[in-house]
Design an enzyme around this catalytic site. Structure first.
Site, mmCIF file in Angstrom:
data_model
loop_
_atom_site.group_PDB
_atom_site.id
_atom_site.type_symbol
_atom_site.label_atom_id
_atom_site.label_comp_id
_atom_site.label_asym_id
_atom_site.label_seq_id
_atom_site.Cartn_x
_atom_site.Cartn_y
_atom_site.Cartn_z
ATOM 1 N N GLU A 33 -0.764 -4.642 -12.516
ATOM 2 C CA GLU A 33 -1.588 -3.685 -11.777
ATOM 3 C C GLU A 33 -2.497 -4.420 -10.800
ATOM 4 O O GLU A 33 -2.630 -5.644 -10.863
ATOM 5 C CB GLU A 33 -2.389 -2.799 -12.739
ATOM 6 C CG GLU A 33 -3.463 -3.541 -13.519
ATOM 7 C CD GLU A 33 -4.234 -2.660 -14.489
ATOM 8 O OE1 GLU A 33 -4.157 -1.419 -14.383
ATOM 9 O OE2 GLU A 33 -4.930 -3.212 -15.346
ATOM 10 N N ASP A 81 -7.735 -1.232 -15.134
ATOM 11 C CA ASP A 81 -8.029 -0.363 -16.278
ATOM 12 C C ASP A 81 -6.967 -0.474 -17.371
ATOM 13 O O ASP A 81 -7.292 -0.445 -18.560
ATOM 14 C CB ASP A 81 -8.157 1.096 -15.835
ATOM 15 C CG ASP A 81 -6.875 1.600 -15.200
ATOM 16 O OD1 ASP A 81 -6.559 1.164 -14.084
ATOM 17 O OD2 ASP A 81 -6.165 2.407 -15.831
ATOM 18 N N SER A 110 -0.380 10.917 -5.441
ATOM 19 C CA SER A 110 -0.775 10.221 -4.221
ATOM 20 C C SER A 110 0.432 10.044 -3.310
ATOM 21 O O SER A 110 0.335 9.476 -2.249
ATOM 22 C CB SER A 110 -1.382 8.859 -4.559
ATOM 23 O OG SER A 110 -0.418 8.059 -5.204
ATOM 24 N N GLY A 148 -8.281 -2.734 -9.831
ATOM 25 C CA GLY A 148 -8.278 -1.609 -10.777
ATOM 26 C C GLY A 148 -7.550 -1.977 -12.043
ATOM 27 O O GLY A 148 -6.454 -1.504 -12.299
ATOM 28 N N SER A 155 9.296 -1.039 -7.361
ATOM 29 C CA SER A 155 9.176 0.386 -7.705
ATOM 30 C C SER A 155 9.322 1.360 -6.549
ATOM 31 O O SER A 155 9.666 2.521 -6.767
ATOM 32 C CB SER A 155 7.860 0.627 -8.449
ATOM 33 O OG SER A 155 6.773 0.138 -7.699
ATOM 34 N N LYS A 177 10.319 7.283 -8.969
ATOM 35 C CA LYS A 177 9.750 8.558 -9.414
ATOM 36 C C LYS A 177 10.782 9.686 -9.421
ATOM 37 O O LYS A 177 10.629 10.671 -10.135
ATOM 38 C CB LYS A 177 8.554 8.946 -8.541
ATOM 39 C CG LYS A 177 7.348 8.040 -8.717
ATOM 40 C CD LYS A 177 6.303 8.707 -9.546
ATOM 41 C CE LYS A 177 5.046 7.892 -9.806
ATOM 42 N NZ LYS A 177 4.704 6.810 -8.942
HETATM 43 C C1 LIG Z 1 3.855 5.814 -9.147
HETATM 44 C C2 LIG Z 1 4.177 4.449 -8.738
HETATM 45 C C3 LIG Z 1 3.855 3.341 -9.523
HETATM 46 C C4 LIG Z 1 3.094 3.472 -10.817
HETATM 47 O O1 LIG Z 1 3.815 4.205 -11.764
HETATM 48 P P1 LIG Z 1 3.115 4.752 -13.084
HETATM 49 O O2 LIG Z 1 4.199 5.425 -13.827
HETATM 50 O O3 LIG Z 1 2.019 5.682 -12.664
HETATM 51 O O4 LIG Z 1 2.542 3.580 -13.781
HETATM 52 C C5 LIG Z 1 4.252 2.102 -9.105
HETATM 53 N N1 LIG Z 1 4.904 1.924 -7.937
HETATM 54 C C6 LIG Z 1 5.231 2.953 -7.139
HETATM 55 C C7 LIG Z 1 5.943 2.689 -5.862
HETATM 56 C C8 LIG Z 1 4.879 4.252 -7.502
HETATM 57 O O5 LIG Z 1 5.192 5.277 -6.720
#
Ligand SMILES: *Cc1c(COP(=O)(O)O)cnc(C)c1O
Length: 329
Positions: A214, A220, A88, A218, A314, A63
């Site tokens: 996902e 979606d 979140s 959820g 991620s 992010k």
């Molecule tokens: C935000 C986040 C996601 C999902 O990312 P999106 O861009 O909302 O799809 C996945 N893994 C981690 C660790 C995140 O912080």
């Protein structure tokens, strides 16, 4: 002749050129995170797996890329007034940290039940935290009110061109480093990471199959992609707190529709087993949401036999006590 401008014409879709511009903006600021491999993972799946370790990114998740890029693109006046974000957790931390690095004040709207480690980190990076109840209050409305009252620029966690472009830089680095892939797996909440990753993968490895992953509870994004329009669901109950989104974005979805092959799902039990795998075998701490893509590969949800597979890990922001409970449970 009609002079009206369609909404599609007003809001431009993110392109791979935007990802390249974002890569230049974050260069030397965001970490070029390592690509990890594991003989055990390869033996288990029959493929060649390349893990892009964004759990080792600044602020602990990919992010940071989108947040830094979005703030860097603001006018000097907007930077002076500051930005507001709701999240979140990881987007909040990323915005607070990216704001601090660029001298931009930040206000972060976070759910009352966000992980303690994420709340503490956000405050530690100098963000002003405003709490809300994620089951009863509308965070978008709170964000809009704050942005109007204080002249702050709202930077959403995924549904924003500059955020999507920044998120796409992780897959760009991955493919530039390891070469073309047969499959790319990206963890999916609102679809910012997936949309950005898809832009990079289609440009750099055109034949690659691109999947979002996902939580089963959820699905979606899966329903949306398969039906062709955005499906909204109640806030899902899952340990993948970064993917508790109820619907994908208006800006991420068209990119997903154009470039993503399908969305896969994994269970919470598979996420826990994947966290354990990362600790035992690869010696890295990955948060539940960060395990989504890897879980699909390691549990055969995405068949990897004989394939070169890119996996975006991620994020790594998990409270140590929560982690211990997941592993004990
Ligand atoms: C935000 C986040 C996601 C999902 O990312 P999106 O861009 O909302 O799809 C996945 N893994 C981690 C660790 C995140 O912080």
């Amino acid at each position: 002749m009609s002079a009206s401008i369609s909404p599609a014409a007003e809001s431009r879709l993110t392109t791979y050129e935007d990802v390249c511009a974002a890569a230049q903006r974050i260069e030397g600021v965001a970490h070029r995170t390592p690509v990890l491999t594991s003989r055990t993972a390869d033996a288990r799946t029959g493929g060649r797996l390349f893990f892009k370790a964004e759990n080792l990114q600044r602020s602990g998740a990919f992010k940071f890329r989108g947040a830094y890029n979005a703030i860097a693109r603001l006018s000097p006046e907007a930077k002076r007034r500051g930005v507001v974000a709701f999240s979140s957790g990881n987007h909040a931390q990323a915005i607070a940290y990216a704001g601090q690095l660029q001298g931009v004040p930040t206000v972060i709207i976070m759910p009352r039940d966000a992980a303690a480690i994420k709340l503490a980190a956000t405050k530690g990076y100098g963000g002003e935290v405003v709490l809300y109840d994620r089951y009863t209050e509308d965070r978008d409305a709170i964000g809009r009110r704050l942005s109007e009252e204080r002249g702050l620029t709202l930077i959403p966690p995924y549904d924003h061109e500059d955020v999507i472009a920044g998120q796409g830089t992780a897959a760009k680095e991955l493919i530039e480093e390891v070469g073309p892939l047969d499959i790319l797996l990206a963890c999916t909440g609102g679809g910012g990471l997936l949309a950005g990753s898809a832009l990079s993968a289609r440009a750099l490895s055109p034949a690659c199959r691109i999947y979002g992953v996902e939580p089963e509870a959820g699905n979606d994004a899966q329903q949306s992609l398969r039906s062709g329009s955005i499906v909204k669901i109640p806030v899902p109950s899952t340990i993948a707190d970064g993917a508790q989104t109820a619907y994908v974005g208006a800006k991420t979805f068209p990119v997903m529709r154009a470039l993503v092959d399908d969305i896969l799902t994994v269970s919470d039990a598979q996420l826990v087993e994947t966290m354990r795998f990362f600790i035992e075998r690869m010696k890295i701490v990955v948060e539940p949401t960060g395990c989504l893509a890897a879980a699909a590969a390691l549990h055969g949800v995405a068949p990897c036999e004989g394939k070169r597979v890119g996996i975006i890990i991620s994020g790594g922001n998990v409270d140590p006590l929560a982690l211990a409970k997941f592993l004990a449970g």
